[in-house]
Structures are given as C-alpha cells and as structure tokens.
Design an enzyme around this catalytic site. Structure first.
Site, PDB file in Angstrom:
ATOM      1  N   LYS A  82       0.816  -1.213   0.000  1.00  0.00           N
ATOM      2  CA  LYS A  82       0.000   0.000   0.000  1.00  0.00           C
ATOM      3  C   LYS A  82       0.853   1.268   0.000  1.00  0.00           C
ATOM      4  CE  LYS A  82      -0.548   0.575   5.019  1.00  0.00           C
ATOM      5  NZ  LYS A  82       0.210   1.840   5.046  1.00  0.00           N
ATOM      6  N   ASP A  83       2.132   1.140   0.391  1.00  0.00           N
ATOM      7  CA  ASP A  83       3.024   2.296   0.415  1.00  0.00           C
ATOM      8  C   ASP A  83       3.836   2.449  -0.864  1.00  0.00           C
ATOM      9  OD1 ASP A  83       2.263   3.071   2.982  1.00  0.00           O
ATOM     10  OD2 ASP A  83       3.750   1.772   3.937  1.00  0.00           O
ATOM     11  N   THR A 128      -6.309  10.592  12.258  1.00  0.00           N
ATOM     12  CA  THR A 128      -5.877   9.895  11.052  1.00  0.00           C
ATOM     13  C   THR A 128      -5.173  10.886  10.138  1.00  0.00           C
ATOM     14  OG1 THR A 128      -6.533   8.606   9.116  1.00  0.00           O
ATOM     15  CG2 THR A 128      -8.104  10.245   9.911  1.00  0.00           C
ATOM     16  N   SER A 130      -4.591   9.869   6.964  1.00  0.00           N
ATOM     17  CA  SER A 130      -4.933   9.319   5.655  1.00  0.00           C
ATOM     18  C   SER A 130      -6.080  10.082   5.012  1.00  0.00           C
ATOM     19  CB  SER A 130      -5.321   7.841   5.811  1.00  0.00           C
ATOM     20  OG  SER A 130      -6.004   7.369   4.688  1.00  0.00           O
ATOM     21  N   ARG A 132      -7.671   9.032   2.523  1.00  0.00           N
ATOM     22  CA  ARG A 132      -8.664   7.992   2.222  1.00  0.00           C
ATOM     23  C   ARG A 132      -9.589   7.771   3.408  1.00  0.00           C
ATOM     24  NH1 ARG A 132      -8.856   2.925   3.995  1.00  0.00           N
ATOM     25  NH2 ARG A 132      -6.791   3.193   4.909  1.00  0.00           N
ATOM     26  N   ARG A 133      -9.018   7.618   4.600  1.00  0.00           N
ATOM     27  CA  ARG A 133      -9.837   7.410   5.785  1.00  0.00           C
ATOM     28  C   ARG A 133     -10.667   8.650   6.104  1.00  0.00           C
ATOM     29  NH1 ARG A 133      -4.693   4.771   8.826  1.00  0.00           N
ATOM     30  NH2 ARG A 133      -5.063   2.577   8.326  1.00  0.00           N
ATOM     31  N   ARG A 150       0.304  12.002  12.718  1.00  0.00           N
ATOM     32  CA  ARG A 150       1.359  11.246  12.043  1.00  0.00           C
ATOM     33  C   ARG A 150       2.152  10.457  13.068  1.00  0.00           C
ATOM     34  NH1 ARG A 150       3.903  12.454   7.527  1.00  0.00           N
ATOM     35  NH2 ARG A 150       4.755  10.386   7.889  1.00  0.00           N
ATOM     36  N   GLY A 151       3.056   9.633  12.582  1.00  0.00           N
ATOM     37  CA  GLY A 151       3.879   8.811  13.457  1.00  0.00           C
ATOM     38  C   GLY A 151       3.573   7.338  13.259  1.00  0.00           C
ATOM     39  N   ARG A 156       1.250   6.778  17.595  1.00  0.00           N
ATOM     40  CA  ARG A 156      -0.158   7.193  17.515  1.00  0.00           C
ATOM     41  C   ARG A 156      -0.939   6.675  18.725  1.00  0.00           C
ATOM     42  NH1 ARG A 156      -1.889   7.035  11.082  1.00  0.00           N
ATOM     43  NH2 ARG A 156       0.191   7.431  10.272  1.00  0.00           N
ATOM     44  N   CYS A 243      -0.421  10.739  -3.739  1.00  0.00           N
ATOM     45  CA  CYS A 243      -0.597  10.462  -2.310  1.00  0.00           C
ATOM     46  C   CYS A 243      -1.754  11.239  -1.694  1.00  0.00           C
ATOM     47  CB  CYS A 243       0.691  10.761  -1.550  1.00  0.00           C
ATOM     48  SG  CYS A 243       1.105  12.515  -1.443  1.00  0.00           S
TER      49      CYS A 243
END
Length: 309
Positions: A82-83, A128, A130, A132-133, A150-151, A156, A243
C-alpha cells in the site's frame, strides 16, 4: 539453489522490522541453510511529521530502501504494497519477485472505551493522517471530527493515551504486527472503510537477473495474492493517483480463478464517491484496467487532477 546469505533492506520502523521477521521466518522454513541479515534504512517518510506530498508522496517511504537495493548493499527490499506508489514505475533494474499471502486488509477503530464507530458521540476527535480514511469518515460519519496525526503505530497509540485524540483508525494487520491487536474496539467493514489498494500485502523486491535470490523469493509467493495484486496495481497505475488522492479498493481471488475487484475514488471531503466493480476469469491486470476505465468514465480523472499534490 538458495544463496548462503540474503540481506534484507527495510525501513527501520517497528512495524517494518516486524514485517521483515515474517519474511525471515518463512525463508528459514524453506531454506534452513540460508542465513538472513537485516539492513535497516531510515526513510524520510518515517522522520517527517508534515504533509507527505511535500516529500513526493508515498515514495518517501520507499526511496531509500530502493537505493540500498540498487547500490548492492542489500539483496531484497520488503515493502508494504500500500506504500508503493502507483503512479511511478519501479526503479530500473528491479522487480517484485513475489507477493506474500495477504493478511487482513481492513481498518480498525481504536477507542479506549470500546465504542464502535456508530456509538461515538458528535465531535469525537478521530486521529488519522490518511486522506482515504478522512474522506470516508466525512461521508459516513460527518458529525465526527477528523484530526491529522502522524507517526508510527506505537506513537499514535501514545497520543491516544495522552488524550490528544479520542480515537484512532488504524490498519488491522499493522496493529497485529506490532502486538497491539488487543486495542481494537471494532474492525470496520469494507463497506464503511474501503481499504487502500495493496493493503495487508508484503511485496518482495530484488534486482533483475539475480536468479538465486529471485528463485528463493518466488517460493514465498502466494498465487491468490499475486492475482489480486495484478488487478489492484493495474488499477492504481491506470488512475495515476497520487498520495493526496483518496483512492481505495480491494480484489478477492476465488478458488475457480475468478477475481472480484471493487474500487472507489473520493473527493477529500467525502461529498463525491465514485464506485466501480467487476468480476473476471481473464487476466487480472485486464480486470484492473477495466475497472479503472469505468471510474474514469464516471469522472475520476477530473476528480483526481483537481486535488493539489
């Protein structure tokens, strides 16, 4: 015949190192006479706390690992698929030798009180980073507050414990890999939180022409996962998403050779959601292109190009 030593390059985060341990265990089972050595690499994406687009997106997590491979300091690179960027080719001279058996691709809600997503009160702060999320939460639960965070997973979780946020959305397989699956309050159904393409899959990358390593890695590959990745990666490449693009989807390979592929493209605020899905027994890559074409016909190109990156 497998090499006497295989050097494995990986990001130096706790989760990445846990992923490499899975590779080492499976290599040891198949090739007990082959030694393995971990070559940890600290990626810019792991050090950076701001917007990933500034660093070139998801490539910030793979660039240094790829360089270690190309420079001959390692024989294998382990990537969470996914990355791996879908809008950029693999570095010349490298190839993905195998896709390991897929783990759970779903996301999970982490809440100290054990509440589910539907039980969270208005203005609950969900951490989050993301897009997407965030887009899907905005579409399904607009009364909740999305807070950038982040992290790595451990950091997190620390921020959650420090009450900087009220809940987190994290990958099920990521929590499991770092031994924190007990923190899961709810595994989110894909209808609510569609996963990223490549979720739950480890890709094993090596140099083209390195036949001893290629042969060893191919033995770790999972045929069903390979069909799913062919469909998902073809879809992502055709969409040329970056991204900051909320793109989600997943493939499921059936026992009879059929592959089902579902995909979505969103606006960051979740107000527009494009969906497409198909099942095919033909080449999975062709399936990915077909689903991408369906999304593009519904306006995905304009939606993706309108998002700054």
């Amino acid at each position: 015949m497998a090499p006497e030593l295989i050097r494995i390059a990986t990001r130096s985060s706790p989760m990445a190192l846990a992923q490499v341990e899975r590779v080492r265990r499976e290599l040891a089972k198949l090739f007990p006479r082959t030694a393995t050595k971990v070559v940890p690499v600290t990626a810019y994406g792991d050090r950076w706390t701001g917007n990933l687009a500034v660093l070139g997106g998801k490539a910030a997590f793979t660039r240094e690992v790829d360089a270690t491979l190309l420079e001959g300091d390692a024989d294998v690179a382990v990537h969470c698929v996914k990355d791996v960027p879908g809008d950029l080719p693999l570095p010349e001279g490298t190839v993905f030798a195998a896709w390991m058996r897929r783990e759970d691709p779903r996301d999970a809600l982490v809440h100290p009180g054990g509440l589910t997503l539907d039980e969270l009160p208005s203005c609950t702060r969900i951490g989050t980073s993301s897009v997407r999320r965030a887009a899907q939460l905005a579409a399904s639960h607009p009364h909740l507050c999305r807070v950038p965070i982040r992290g790595n997973v451990g950091r997190r979780l620390e921020k959650l414990d420090e009450e900087r946020v009220d809940a987190l959305v994290l990958a099920v397989c990521g929590l499991d890999r770092v031994g924190s699956a007990d923190r899961i309050a709810q595994v989110l159904p894909v209808e609510t939180m569609c996963p990223p393409l490549g979720a739950g899959v480890l890709g094993l990358q090596c140099r083209e022409g390195d036949e001893p390593v290629l042969s060893a890695l191919r033995a770790l590959g999972d045929p069903a996962t390979a069909r799913e990745m062919a469909a998902e990666r073809a879809l992502l490449a055709a969409l040329r998403g970056h991204c900051n693009t909320p793109v989600a989807g997943y493939a499921r390979a059936g026992a009879e050779g059929a592959v089902y592929l579902h995909a979505r493209v969103f606006t960051p605020d979740g107000t527009t959601v494009l969906r497409a899905e198909e099942t095919s027994t033909a080449d999975p890559a062709d399936l990915g292109l077909s689903v991408a074409d369906a999304l593009l016909a519904r306006g995905a190109r304009a939606l993706i190009d309108a998002i700054a990156h």
